[in-house]
Design a protein around this motif. Sequence first.
Motif, PDB file in Angstrom:
ATOM      1  N   MET A   1       0.847  -1.175   0.000  1.00  0.00           N
ATOM      2  CA  MET A   1       0.000   0.000   0.000  1.00  0.00           C
ATOM      3  C   MET A   1       0.896   1.243   0.000  1.00  0.00           C
ATOM      4  O   MET A   1       1.831   1.330   0.773  1.00  0.00           O
ATOM      5  N   VAL A   2       0.611   2.163  -0.864  1.00  0.00           N
ATOM      6  CA  VAL A   2       1.387   3.387  -0.970  1.00  0.00           C
ATOM      7  C   VAL A   2       0.632   4.503  -0.268  1.00  0.00           C
ATOM      8  O   VAL A   2      -0.534   4.764  -0.559  1.00  0.00           O
ATOM      9  N   TRP A   3       1.318   5.140   0.656  1.00  0.00           N
ATOM     10  CA  TRP A   3       0.729   6.285   1.354  1.00  0.00           C
ATOM     11  C   TRP A   3       1.183   7.541   0.637  1.00  0.00           C
ATOM     12  O   TRP A   3       2.370   7.747   0.407  1.00  0.00           O
ATOM     13  N   ARG A   4       0.251   8.350   0.313  1.00  0.00           N
ATOM     14  CA  ARG A   4       0.582   9.595  -0.365  1.00  0.00           C
ATOM     15  C   ARG A   4       0.227  10.770   0.521  1.00  0.00           C
ATOM     16  O   ARG A   4      -0.740  10.730   1.269  1.00  0.00           O
ATOM     17  N   THR A   5       1.014  11.802   0.384  1.00  0.00           N
ATOM     18  CA  THR A   5       0.718  13.037   1.095  1.00  0.00           C
ATOM     19  C   THR A   5       0.409  14.106   0.074  1.00  0.00           C
ATOM     20  O   THR A   5       0.862  14.050  -1.063  1.00  0.00           O
ATOM     21  N   GLY A   6      -0.369  15.027   0.478  1.00  0.00           N
ATOM     22  CA  GLY A   6      -0.743  16.112  -0.408  1.00  0.00           C
ATOM     23  C   GLY A   6      -1.768  16.988   0.269  1.00  0.00           C
ATOM     24  O   GLY A   6      -2.176  16.747   1.403  1.00  0.00           O
ATOM     25  N   PRO A   7      -2.206  18.027  -0.421  1.00  0.00           N
ATOM     26  CA  PRO A   7      -3.161  18.948   0.195  1.00  0.00           C
ATOM     27  C   PRO A   7      -4.485  18.282   0.556  1.00  0.00           C
ATOM     28  O   PRO A   7      -5.085  18.605   1.569  1.00  0.00           O
ATOM     29  N   ARG A   8      -4.932  17.319  -0.267  1.00  0.00           N
ATOM     30  CA  ARG A   8      -6.216  16.671   0.035  1.00  0.00           C
ATOM     31  C   ARG A   8      -6.111  15.820   1.302  1.00  0.00           C
ATOM     32  O   ARG A   8      -7.023  15.816   2.124  1.00  0.00           O
ATOM     33  N   LEU A   9      -4.988  15.098   1.445  1.00  0.00           N
ATOM     34  CA  LEU A   9      -4.795  14.271   2.626  1.00  0.00           C
ATOM     35  C   LEU A   9      -4.655  15.135   3.880  1.00  0.00           C
ATOM     36  O   LEU A   9      -5.206  14.807   4.936  1.00  0.00           O
ATOM     37  N   ILE A  10      -3.952  16.225   3.752  1.00  0.00           N
ATOM     38  CA  ILE A  10      -3.792  17.135   4.885  1.00  0.00           C
ATOM     39  C   ILE A  10      -5.137  17.745   5.262  1.00  0.00           C
ATOM     40  O   ILE A  10      -5.488  17.833   6.446  1.00  0.00           O
ATOM     41  N   ALA A  11      -5.919  18.149   4.277  1.00  0.00           N
ATOM     42  CA  ALA A  11      -7.249  18.713   4.561  1.00  0.00           C
ATOM     43  C   ALA A  11      -8.148  17.667   5.212  1.00  0.00           C
ATOM     44  O   ALA A  11      -8.883  17.969   6.160  1.00  0.00           O
ATOM     45  N   LEU A  12      -8.092  16.434   4.729  1.00  0.00           N
ATOM     46  CA  LEU A  12      -8.887  15.363   5.329  1.00  0.00           C
ATOM     47  C   LEU A  12      -8.456  15.101   6.764  1.00  0.00           C
ATOM     48  O   LEU A  12      -9.290  14.934   7.656  1.00  0.00           O
ATOM     49  N   SER A  13      -7.161  15.095   7.003  1.00  0.00           N
ATOM     50  CA  SER A  13      -6.649  14.888   8.361  1.00  0.00           C
ATOM     51  C   SER A  13      -7.101  15.993   9.291  1.00  0.00           C
ATOM     52  O   SER A  13      -7.514  15.740  10.427  1.00  0.00           O
ATOM     53  N   LEU A  14      -7.029  17.221   8.822  1.00  0.00           N
ATOM     54  CA  LEU A  14      -7.469  18.348   9.644  1.00  0.00           C
ATOM     55  C   LEU A  14      -8.969  18.305   9.901  1.00  0.00           C
ATOM     56  O   LEU A  14      -9.428  18.614  11.006  1.00  0.00           O
ATOM     57  N   ALA A  15      -9.742  17.893   8.902  1.00  0.00           N
ATOM     58  CA  ALA A  15     -11.193  17.783   9.088  1.00  0.00           C
ATOM     59  C   ALA A  15     -11.525  16.706  10.116  1.00  0.00           C
ATOM     60  O   ALA A  15     -12.379  16.903  10.984  1.00  0.00           O
ATOM     61  N   LEU A  16     -10.841  15.562  10.012  1.00  0.00           N
ATOM     62  CA  LEU A  16     -11.064  14.503  10.992  1.00  0.00           C
ATOM     63  C   LEU A  16     -10.657  14.941  12.395  1.00  0.00           C
ATOM     64  O   LEU A  16     -11.343  14.633  13.375  1.00  0.00           O
ATOM     65  N   LEU A  17      -9.569  15.668  12.497  1.00  0.00           N
ATOM     66  CA  LEU A  17      -9.129  16.188  13.783  1.00  0.00           C
ATOM     67  C   LEU A  17     -10.150  17.156  14.366  1.00  0.00           C
ATOM     68  O   LEU A  17     -10.449  17.117  15.561  1.00  0.00           O
ATOM     69  N   LEU A  18     -10.706  18.013  13.513  1.00  0.00           N
ATOM     70  CA  LEU A  18     -11.718  18.963  13.970  1.00  0.00           C
ATOM     71  C   LEU A  18     -12.980  18.231  14.436  1.00  0.00           C
ATOM     72  O   LEU A  18     -13.541  18.551  15.484  1.00  0.00           O
ATOM     73  N   VAL A  19     -13.411  17.228  13.665  1.00  0.00           N
ATOM     74  CA  VAL A  19     -14.589  16.447  14.059  1.00  0.00           C
ATOM     75  C   VAL A  19     -14.329  15.752  15.385  1.00  0.00           C
ATOM     76  O   VAL A  19     -15.188  15.731  16.273  1.00  0.00           O
ATOM     77  N   TRP A  20     -13.133  15.172  15.542  1.00  0.00           N
ATOM     78  CA  TRP A  20     -12.782  14.493  16.783  1.00  0.00           C
ATOM     79  C   TRP A  20     -12.810  15.465  17.964  1.00  0.00           C
ATOM     80  O   TRP A  20     -13.325  15.134  19.043  1.00  0.00           O
ATOM     81  N   ALA A  21     -12.284  16.671  17.782  1.00  0.00           N
ATOM     82  CA  ALA A  21     -12.272  17.664  18.859  1.00  0.00           C
ATOM     83  C   ALA A  21     -13.686  18.103  19.230  1.00  0.00           C
ATOM     84  O   ALA A  21     -14.013  18.240  20.412  1.00  0.00           O
ATOM     85  N   VAL A  22     -14.537  18.303  18.221  1.00  0.00           N
ATOM     86  CA  VAL A  22     -15.926  18.706  18.488  1.00  0.00           C
ATOM     87  C   VAL A  22     -16.667  17.594  19.227  1.00  0.00           C
ATOM     88  O   VAL A  22     -17.395  17.846  20.192  1.00  0.00           O
ATOM     89  N   LEU A  23     -16.482  16.350  18.787  1.00  0.00           N
ATOM     90  CA  LEU A  23     -17.130  15.221  19.467  1.00  0.00           C
ATOM     91  C   LEU A  23     -16.644  15.085  20.908  1.00  0.00           C
ATOM     92  O   LEU A  23     -17.447  14.806  21.805  1.00  0.00           O
ATOM     93  N   ALA A  24     -15.371  15.277  21.133  1.00  0.00           N
ATOM     94  CA  ALA A  24     -14.840  15.198  22.499  1.00  0.00           C
ATOM     95  C   ALA A  24     -15.436  16.295  23.372  1.00  0.00           C
ATOM     96  O   ALA A  24     -15.797  16.062  24.535  1.00  0.00           O
ATOM     97  N   ASP A  25     -15.580  17.495  22.824  1.00  0.00           N
ATOM     98  CA  ASP A  25     -16.169  18.601  23.578  1.00  0.00           C
ATOM     99  C   ASP A  25     -17.637  18.337  23.889  1.00  0.00           C
ATOM    100  O   ASP A  25     -18.091  18.544  25.015  1.00  0.00           O
ATOM    101  N   VAL A  26     -18.375  17.854  22.897  1.00  0.00           N
ATOM    102  CA  VAL A  26     -19.796  17.555  23.106  1.00  0.00           C
ATOM    103  C   VAL A  26     -19.955  16.449  24.142  1.00  0.00           C
ATOM    104  O   VAL A  26     -20.812  16.540  25.035  1.00  0.00           O
ATOM    105  N   LEU A  27     -19.136  15.420  24.053  1.00  0.00           N
ATOM    106  CA  LEU A  27     -19.205  14.332  25.023  1.00  0.00           C
ATOM    107  C   LEU A  27     -18.857  14.821  26.428  1.00  0.00           C
ATOM    108  O   LEU A  27     -19.514  14.446  27.404  1.00  0.00           O
ATOM    109  N   GLY A  28     -17.863  15.672  26.545  1.00  0.00           N
ATOM    110  CA  GLY A  28     -17.500  16.236  27.846  1.00  0.00           C
ATOM    111  C   GLY A  28     -18.626  17.067  28.444  1.00  0.00           C
ATOM    112  O   GLY A  28     -18.914  16.975  29.638  1.00  0.00           O
ATOM    113  N   ARG A  29     -19.279  17.855  27.606  1.00  0.00           N
ATOM    114  CA  ARG A  29     -20.414  18.652  28.098  1.00  0.00           C
ATOM    115  C   ARG A  29     -21.583  17.769  28.499  1.00  0.00           C
ATOM    116  O   ARG A  29     -22.260  18.036  29.489  1.00  0.00           O
ATOM    117  N   PHE A  30     -21.821  16.701  27.725  1.00  0.00           N
ATOM    118  CA  PHE A  30     -22.898  15.771  28.044  1.00  0.00           C
ATOM    119  C   PHE A  30     -22.644  15.090  29.386  1.00  0.00           C
ATOM    120  O   PHE A  30     -23.542  15.004  30.233  1.00  0.00           O
TER     121      PHE A  30
END
Length: 128
Positions: A1-30
């Motif tokens: 399997m070849v792992w590639r880096t690029g702007p799309r992968l970085i944007a996807l990683s940042l989006a997943l990180l943002l979703v993870w942070a929002v979910l953690a915050d919502v869970l903490g508030r709950f």
Amino acid sequence: MVWRTGPRLIALSLALLLVWAVLADVLGRFVSQIESLRAECVPNVSNVKLMQHAATVHVENIEDAEFQYRLERAPRQTSGCMTLMDQVWSQAQNSVTVASLAAGRLIHAAWLTAQVGERPPRGPRACA
């Protein structure tokens, strides 16, 4: 399997990180909201049950010193149990956090290993 880096992968990683942070915050508030509701409701319910029980007791039992002591001690024991429950739930929450961090670390380490393993060799032996 070849792992590639690029702007799309970085944007996807940042989006997943943002979703993870929002979910953690919502869970903490709950969790915080549930703990505050439980802290308000459980002592009230136990006090109401205690009063209902005291209302059914005969007068001679109420005048007994041992019975009075047990009635006075019951709310303190209930609050002590609530502290224990808080500690148990906090420990469970910490266990989930450690497990998720360990899983992220293992996935990240596998990704780094794949990245290093896929690169072509460099140096004087590369041309040989």
